[in-house]
Write a protein that holds these residues in place. Structure first.
Motif, PDB file in Angstrom:
ATOM      1  N   ALA A 140       0.838  -1.201   0.000  1.00 56.95           N
ATOM      2  CA  ALA A 140       0.000   0.000   0.000  1.00 56.95           C
ATOM      3  C   ALA A 140       0.873   1.252   0.000  1.00 56.95           C
ATOM      4  N   ALA A 141       1.936   1.242   0.819  1.00 57.74           N
ATOM      5  CA  ALA A 141       2.810   2.421   0.894  1.00 57.74           C
ATOM      6  C   ALA A 141       3.436   2.698  -0.457  1.00 57.74           C
ATOM      7  N   LYS A 142       3.864   1.631  -1.123  1.00 57.85           N
ATOM      8  CA  LYS A 142       4.493   1.801  -2.436  1.00 57.85           C
ATOM      9  C   LYS A 142       3.508   2.443  -3.412  1.00 57.85           C
ATOM     10  N   GLU A 143       2.266   1.921  -3.420  1.00 60.21           N
ATOM     11  CA  GLU A 143       1.263   2.448  -4.352  1.00 60.21           C
ATOM     12  C   GLU A 143       0.950   3.904  -4.046  1.00 60.21           C
ATOM     13  N   ILE A 144       0.735   4.182  -2.744  1.00 59.06           N
ATOM     14  CA  ILE A 144       0.359   5.544  -2.383  1.00 59.06           C
ATOM     15  C   ILE A 144       1.489   6.514  -2.689  1.00 59.06           C
ATOM     16  N   ASN A 145       2.719   6.123  -2.373  1.00 57.54           N
ATOM     17  CA  ASN A 145       3.851   7.003  -2.659  1.00 57.54           C
ATOM     18  C   ASN A 145       4.024   7.234  -4.148  1.00 57.54           C
ATOM     19  N   ALA A 146       3.791   6.167  -4.953  1.00 58.97           N
ATOM     20  CA  ALA A 146       3.936   6.324  -6.403  1.00 58.97           C
ATOM     21  C   ALA A 146       2.910   7.296  -6.947  1.00 58.97           C
ATOM     22  N   ALA A 147       1.745   7.349  -6.255  1.00 61.08           N
ATOM     23  CA  ALA A 147       0.692   8.251  -6.735  1.00 61.08           C
ATOM     24  C   ALA A 147       0.812   9.620  -6.105  1.00 61.08           C
ATOM     25  N   GLY A 148       1.927   9.894  -5.416  1.00 61.76           N
ATOM     26  CA  GLY A 148       2.134  11.229  -4.881  1.00 61.76           C
ATOM     27  C   GLY A 148       2.056  11.335  -3.369  1.00 61.76           C
ATOM     28  N   GLY A 149       1.770  10.217  -2.701  1.00 58.64           N
ATOM     29  CA  GLY A 149       1.755  10.255  -1.247  1.00 58.64           C
ATOM     30  C   GLY A 149       0.434  10.792  -0.699  1.00 58.64           C
ATOM     31  N   ILE A 150       0.451  11.171   0.585  1.00 59.46           N
ATOM     32  CA  ILE A 150      -0.750  11.696   1.226  1.00 59.46           C
ATOM     33  C   ILE A 150      -0.609  13.211   1.281  1.00 59.46           C
ATOM     34  N   GLY A 151      -1.432  13.921   0.537  1.00 60.52           N
ATOM     35  CA  GLY A 151      -1.328  15.369   0.511  1.00 60.52           C
ATOM     36  C   GLY A 151       0.074  15.808   0.107  1.00 60.52           C
ATOM     37  N   GLY A 152       0.670  15.056  -0.823  1.00 58.57           N
ATOM     38  CA  GLY A 152       1.997  15.431  -1.288  1.00 58.57           C
ATOM     39  C   GLY A 152       3.138  14.913  -0.423  1.00 58.57           C
ATOM     40  N   ARG A 153       2.836  14.313   0.719  1.00 54.24           N
ATOM     41  CA  ARG A 153       3.904  13.823   1.578  1.00 54.24           C
ATOM     42  C   ARG A 153       3.993  12.308   1.459  1.00 54.24           C
ATOM     43  N   LYS A 154       5.241  11.812   1.357  1.00 55.87           N
ATOM     44  CA  LYS A 154       5.422  10.372   1.216  1.00 55.87           C
ATOM     45  C   LYS A 154       5.268   9.680   2.563  1.00 55.87           C
ATOM     46  N   ILE A 155       4.870   8.410   2.494  1.00 53.99           N
ATOM     47  CA  ILE A 155       4.748   7.612   3.703  1.00 53.99           C
ATOM     48  C   ILE A 155       6.083   6.926   3.972  1.00 53.99           C
ATOM     49  N   ASP A 156       6.501   6.985   5.262  1.00 56.77           N
ATOM     50  CA  ASP A 156       7.734   6.308   5.654  1.00 56.77           C
ATOM     51  C   ASP A 156       7.365   5.300   6.741  1.00 56.77           C
ATOM     52  N   LEU A 157       7.475   4.006   6.426  1.00 57.84           N
ATOM     53  CA  LEU A 157       7.121   2.982   7.405  1.00 57.84           C
ATOM     54  C   LEU A 157       8.356   2.595   8.215  1.00 57.84           C
ATOM     55  N   ILE A 158       8.226   2.624   9.537  1.00 55.84           N
ATOM     56  CA  ILE A 158       9.350   2.246  10.390  1.00 55.84           C
ATOM     57  C   ILE A 158       8.950   1.009  11.185  1.00 55.84           C
ATOM     58  N   TYR A 159       9.690  -0.085  11.000  1.00 57.32           N
ATOM     59  CA  TYR A 159       9.324  -1.362  11.614  1.00 57.32           C
ATOM     60  C   TYR A 159      10.117  -1.660  12.883  1.00 57.32           C
ATOM     61  N   GLU A 160       9.429  -2.241  13.867  1.00 58.07           N
ATOM     62  CA  GLU A 160      10.104  -2.750  15.063  1.00 58.07           C
ATOM     63  C   GLU A 160       9.485  -4.097  15.413  1.00 58.07           C
ATOM     64  N   ASP A 161      10.299  -5.010  15.905  1.00 55.11           N
ATOM     65  CA  ASP A 161       9.821  -6.354  16.238  1.00 55.11           C
ATOM     66  C   ASP A 161       9.274  -6.389  17.663  1.00 55.11           C
ATOM     67  N   GLU A 162       8.011  -6.772  17.805  1.00 51.69           N
ATOM     68  CA  GLU A 162       7.438  -6.790  19.151  1.00 51.69           C
ATOM     69  C   GLU A 162       7.449  -8.186  19.762  1.00 51.69           C
ATOM     70  N   GLU A 163       7.854  -9.199  18.982  1.00 52.15           N
ATOM     71  CA  GLU A 163       7.964 -10.568  19.505  1.00 52.15           C
ATOM     72  C   GLU A 163       6.668 -11.058  20.136  1.00 52.15           C
ATOM     73  N   ALA A 164       5.514 -10.489  19.764  1.00 55.25           N
ATOM     74  CA  ALA A 164       4.197 -10.864  20.305  1.00 55.25           C
ATOM     75  C   ALA A 164       4.194 -10.792  21.828  1.00 55.25           C
TER      76      ALA A 164
END
Lengths: 327, 393, 294
Positions: free
Chosen positions: B56-80
């Motif tokens: 989804a992030a890739k698609e949205i960013n390719a189409a210009g992002g949200i209000g012109g701003r790109k999405i940056d996903l930051i991942y962290e492992d929560e180990e459940a």
């Protein structure tokens, strides 16, 4: 001039004290939340590690289930704070007393054995307790309990807000420091000498007129109290408790930090906990395979430096002394 | 000599300021934190969440992002583990200063992180946790859920069972923990209200290896329907052992949405054939949005999406719609925009109910046949949703 | 009464036996390593997992299941040998070697478990059973593969016992365990014998993995499935005693199987644990343990 071992211990104590002061000052200036809370968490788990070291390094008993007391303290503290009154002293006091009783009762089951069997019994006890808590609805079952209120801690100087990361960091530091001082005091008493004797050669003890059962029980109960009081601090920091606090990984991590820091030094485990917590936080961001990295480091330490960081320091301090001639 | 140096200095200064203006002209990205299990037992779910979000992030960013701003996903492992989840979430809120957070899988983590979000005045959403409590008795003004909850899944399944096997004799098998038990009780309630009969239940420990000790009980009860809420590896073992012992002969096996997914389907094999569940998604949903989504997903990852991947994908579009409606990423404005928001997803239109922050959607009864999730029934969203029992806001 | 015996108790007993064989196979390797080498192998479960993973890969490459039964344990021997020689023996001379080997194998288990996830992925894999179909015994259906497992497992256990107690190789191993220095002065390469014994123990675990994969499926955290039960069996049976492991294995799994009829299944593990604690309290060396291992 102190012997190398005491010098090593003194060195680590000073190191931790100065880093804590520096962290507090820098954190307060920058308005930091995350790092202060992370350090507080490291100290809390350091308290647990200290209790493991008391049993392992001083008395010679490996407990693979100290998380039971840690979780017990955490849950009891959460219940007291939520249901009775959000008072720091009340929670700590009740936890200390209750864990005294719990440790005393558990000692009758666990202390029937030693060595490997003791390790496995403590492991099993923790597993059973964790399972019971996991399935108990009134304790929140697998979700745990949320909604522990933020404490206002009363002092003669006015009320302190435990929600302030810097404030609670200091409070935790003082609490864990207090537990450390308590244990160190015990080591200077005849009881402490008996503990060391038990670790060296338990069978010889009756020959010099002492029974090993009493001192072992005292150590066991003391370890339970230290672990529980440390656990009691957790819900004050994070606002919730969950059964994962009693899982084997918590006990296992405590043992890792004890070995990392230095068995038998009591302060080494706290250092170990600080290092492991920071390490996990950093490594966890780079890669999801942090278990392998930690596992490898752990194996390397066990094989090449089984006395941990404190042991390395002792070696270094010994070398510095040797030009003076034999001792 | 001097002149040359002068020109050089000017050239560098011009280049730098051009570069600086170019850099500052780029609007800052919208940071979204993702705290999800990337190690341990729940890794397969975390991986689907990641795949859905990344796509989804890739698609949205390719189409210009949200209000012109790109999405940056930051991942962290929560180990459940809720303790690890809160630590990592705090890092994302405080150090990375994310605008929004998602990814938690088990309900303990969602609740704990939700509490933290309240204290940090940020919003989070879950795309996996289906415990009813998250949008019922333990609801929070800062927590939104875009996936279907247990009650909705039970409604869809109970409707199908009532239609195909009215007044069935149902035996319940579940893993003994909160989620396993509550899923069983939700379906028990939904089905007995429609006239089915409860002929017995067994709760085995989580990660149980061998279900054969319980088959005697099951056989004695003579059910024609068995409902189960096991998941992951437990499903593999339960289903293959039921097959080995012939417990599944003449019995329709139904269960929770997480019981058979694309992750354990391969291992279960043909023992899964005929299994029916109530769920909010199937890769075989026949609408243009889903067909495109499934094709893109397969092209990117060589795997089929499951409900976790699809709901995570839908989440970013939800957030996009809300931020664009609010024209801001500020918590209060976004929250207001999210209330009663409708948006397009691979499952059709979903609507976020303001009263309890639960997304409403059509629910489906889905049957597994030869590795495919075929749709065999549908319950419209307003009938599936159930009452709003959240009283906190 | 007879009917309940046939339809309720008999299936539970037979099921208990098939689980019991699995547990005993795991416990055998553990008790040999524990009892003869004085090493607590927390990574035993990971070798069980390794056997399962290896067999899955080999079968996918076209190797027949029956060949795997022989091949996989053989593949695990050098790995076990290397681990003992290079890692465990390094900490062996310390006074706290019990604790150190426990910690060491614990760390190795961590590394192994994550490696499986990296190599084979996190999703479960289920190999199909080499023997399909079910037979009717006393009116109840049992999968043929499980019946095979019981028979083959019993044979295996018997062979191990014969190997250790009735052959010269077994005598050498027992001698080296009993008195290292004396054996060494008699010309026995003690270090190599230790390493080989360890390798043998983990190879047994791997073999159990191959055999049980079609029933319990294969996934990275599977090493944890049996470990508590296996340790309980070893302790109750007595460290180093094969007879003890067998009898305790049957007793404890039957206890679990039959008790599941009366109490909620969640309590069956705690029940086994309670039995273990009781045995430890009143007979610390286990049912058949020898004094040397107290």
């Amino acid at each position: 001039m102190l012997n190398p071992r005491s010098r090593a211990i003194r060195f680590i104590e000073l190191l931790l004290l100065t880093s804590a002061v520096v962290l507090f000052i820098v954190g307060a200036i920058l308005g930091d939340t995350f790092f202060l809370r992370l350090a507080t968490e490291a100290l809390i788990f350091g308290g647990l590690a200290m209790s493991v070291d008391l049993l392992l390094g001083i008395v010679g008993l490996l407990s693979l289930g100290q998380a039971l007391y840690f979780g017990f303290g955490a849950y009891l503290s959460a219940v007291v704070l939520k249901e009775i009154s959000p008072s720091f002293l009340l929670a700590i006091g009740i936890v200390a007393l209750a864990s005294l009783v719990l440790g005393w009762v558990a000692s009758f089951i666990a202390l029937r054995s030693k060595g490997v069997y003791f390790a496995l019994i403590t492991f099993g006890l923790a597993q059973v307790a964790a399972k019971v808590v996991y399935n108990t609805r009134s304790l929140g079952a697998s979700d745990g309990m949320m909604g522990v209120p933020i404490l206002q801690i009363w002092t003669p100087f006015g009320s302190l807000d435990a929600g302030q990361p810097g404030t609670f960091f200091v409070i935790t530091f003082l609490t864990i420091g207090g537990l450390y001082a308590l244990l160190k005091y015990f080591l200077t008493t005849p009881m402490g000498s008996l503990w060391h004797a038990i670790r060296s050669n338990e069978d010889r003890l009756p020959y010099i007129g002492y029974k090993s059962k009493g001192p072992k029980q005292v150590a066991f109960v003391l370890a339970a109290v230290v672990a529980s009081v440390s656990g009691a601090l957790y819900p004050m920091l994070r606002g919730f408790v969950s059964p994962e606090l009693m899982f084997f990984s918590v006990s296992g991590n405590a043992v890792v930090t004890v070995v990392l820091g230095g068995v038998g030094t009591l302060i080494g485990p706290i250092l170990g906990s600080v290092l492991l917590t920071s390490f996990k936080s950093i490594i966890g961001t780079w890669t999801v395979h942090h278990h392998i990295v930690i596992g490898i480091i752990f194996v390397v330490i066990v094989v090449s430096a089984p006395k941990g960081l404190a042991g390395l320091l002792v070696r270094r301090f010994s070398k510095i002394r040797s030009p003076e001639g034999g001792e | 000599m001097k002149k040359q140096f002068q020109t050089k200095k000017i050239a560098i200064a011009v280049a730098l300021s051009l570069g600086a203006s170019f850099v500052s002209a780029q609007p800052s990205p919208i940071k979204i934190g993702v705290v999800t299990p990337l190690s341990g037992t729940y890794t397969p779910i975390g991986e689907q969440v990641k795949m859905g979000l990344d796509l989804a992030a890739k698609e949205i960013n390719a189409a210009g992002g949200i209000g012109g701003r790109k999405i940056d996903l930051i991942y962290e492992d929560e180990e459940a583990n809720p303790a690890v989840a809160t630590q990592k979430a705090e890092k994302l809120f405080q150090v990375e200063k994310v605008d929004f957070l998602t990814g938690t899988v088990n309900s303990g983590s969602t609740l704990a992180v939700g509490q933290l979000a309240e204290r940090n005045n940020k919003l989070i959403a879950t795309t996996v946790s289906f415990a009813d409590s998250i949008t019922a008795d333990k609801c929070s003004p800062n927590v939104f859920r875009v996936n279907a909850r247990a009650g909705m899944q039970s409604a869809a399944l109970a409707a199908w069972v009532d239609k195909e096997i009215p007044k069935a004799n149902i035996f319940f098998i579940g893993p003994d923990y909160e989620m396993g038990r509550s899923t069983v009780s939700a379906f028990k309630k939904a089905s007995t209200e429609k006239g089915a009969k409860d002929v017995g239940e067994v709760f085995a420990p989580l990660d149980n290896k061998d279900y054969s000790p319980y088959f005697g009980q099951v056989r004695a009860a003579k059910p024609n329907v068995i409902y189960t809420s096991v998941a992951g590896n437990d499903t593999v073992r339960l289903f293959s052992q039921m097959d080995e012992y012939g417990v599944n002969k003449g019995v329709t096996i139904v269960g929770a949405s997480g019981t058979v997914t694309s992750q354990n389907m391969g291992a279960i094999g043909k023992s899964a054939n005929g299994f029916v569940t109530g769920v909010g998604y199937s890769p075989k949903l026949d609408n243009p949005a889903n067909k495109k989504f499934v094709a893109d997903f397969q092209k990117a990852y060589s795997k089929l999406p499951d409900l976790y991947g699809a709901d995570s994908y839908g989440l970013l579009y939800f957030y996009k719609a809300a931020v664009e409606k609010a024209k801001s990423t500020e918590t209060d404005k976004v929250r207001a925009a999210m209330n009663d928001l409708s948006w397009q997803t691979p499952q059709g239109m979903k609507k976020m109910r303001a009263g309890d922050h639960q997304a409403m959607q059509d629910m489906f009864a889905v049957r597994v046949e030869n590795g495919e999730f075929n749709i065999v029934g549908k319950v419209p969203s307003d009938l599936a949703i159930g009452p709003d029992t959240c009283t906190r806001f | 009464m007879l009917e309940s015996l046939q339809y309720i108790y008999a299936p539970q007993i037979i099921n208990g036996l098939s689980i019991g064989v699995a547990v005993i196979l795991m416990a055998l390797g553990l008790t040999i390593i524990f009892g003869l080498l004085d090493v607590i192998n927390m990574s035993h479960g990971e070798f069980y997992a390794a056997g399962a993973f290896f067999s899955v890969t080999l079968v996918a490459m076209g190797v027949s299941f029956w060949v795997c039964l022989l091949l996989v344990p053989l593949l695990l021997v050098p790995i076990g040998f290397a681990m003992e020689r290079l890692l465990i023996q390094k900490v062996f001379h310390y006074k706290d070697r019990h604790i150190l080997t426990l910690l060491l194998t614990f760390g190795i288990a961590m590394v192994l478990e994550d490696s499986y996830k990296i190599i084979w992925g996190a999703n479960p894999i289920k190999p199909s059973a080499p023997i399909s179909g079910a037979s009717e015994i006393l009116g109840v259906m049992f999968p043929n593969y499980r019946l095979f497992l019981m028979g083959f497992g019993a044979l295996l256990i018997l062979s191990v016992w014969v190997l250790i107690y009735k052959t010269q190789l077994g005598a050498i191993v027992r001698a080296a365990a009993y008195d290292k220095d004396m054996s060494s002065s008699l010309g026995i390469p003690v270090m190599r014998v230790y390493a080989l014994t360890f390798a043998f123990g983990v190879a047994l675990a791997g073999l159990a993995g191959v055999l049980l994969a079609p029933i319990y499926s294969v996934f990275p955290t599977m090493g944890r499935d049996f470990i508590l039960m296996a340790f309980s069996v070893v302790i109750v049976g007595g460290l180093g005693s094969i007879k003890g492991a067998v009898i305790a294995g049957i007793l404890l799994t039957q206890l679990q199987s039959i008790s599941s009829l009366y109490i909620s299944p969640v309590w069956s593990d705690p029940l086994v644990f309670a039995v273990m604690v009781l045995v430890l309290m009143f007979k610390p060396t286990g049912l058949y343990g020898s004094m040397k291992n107290a």
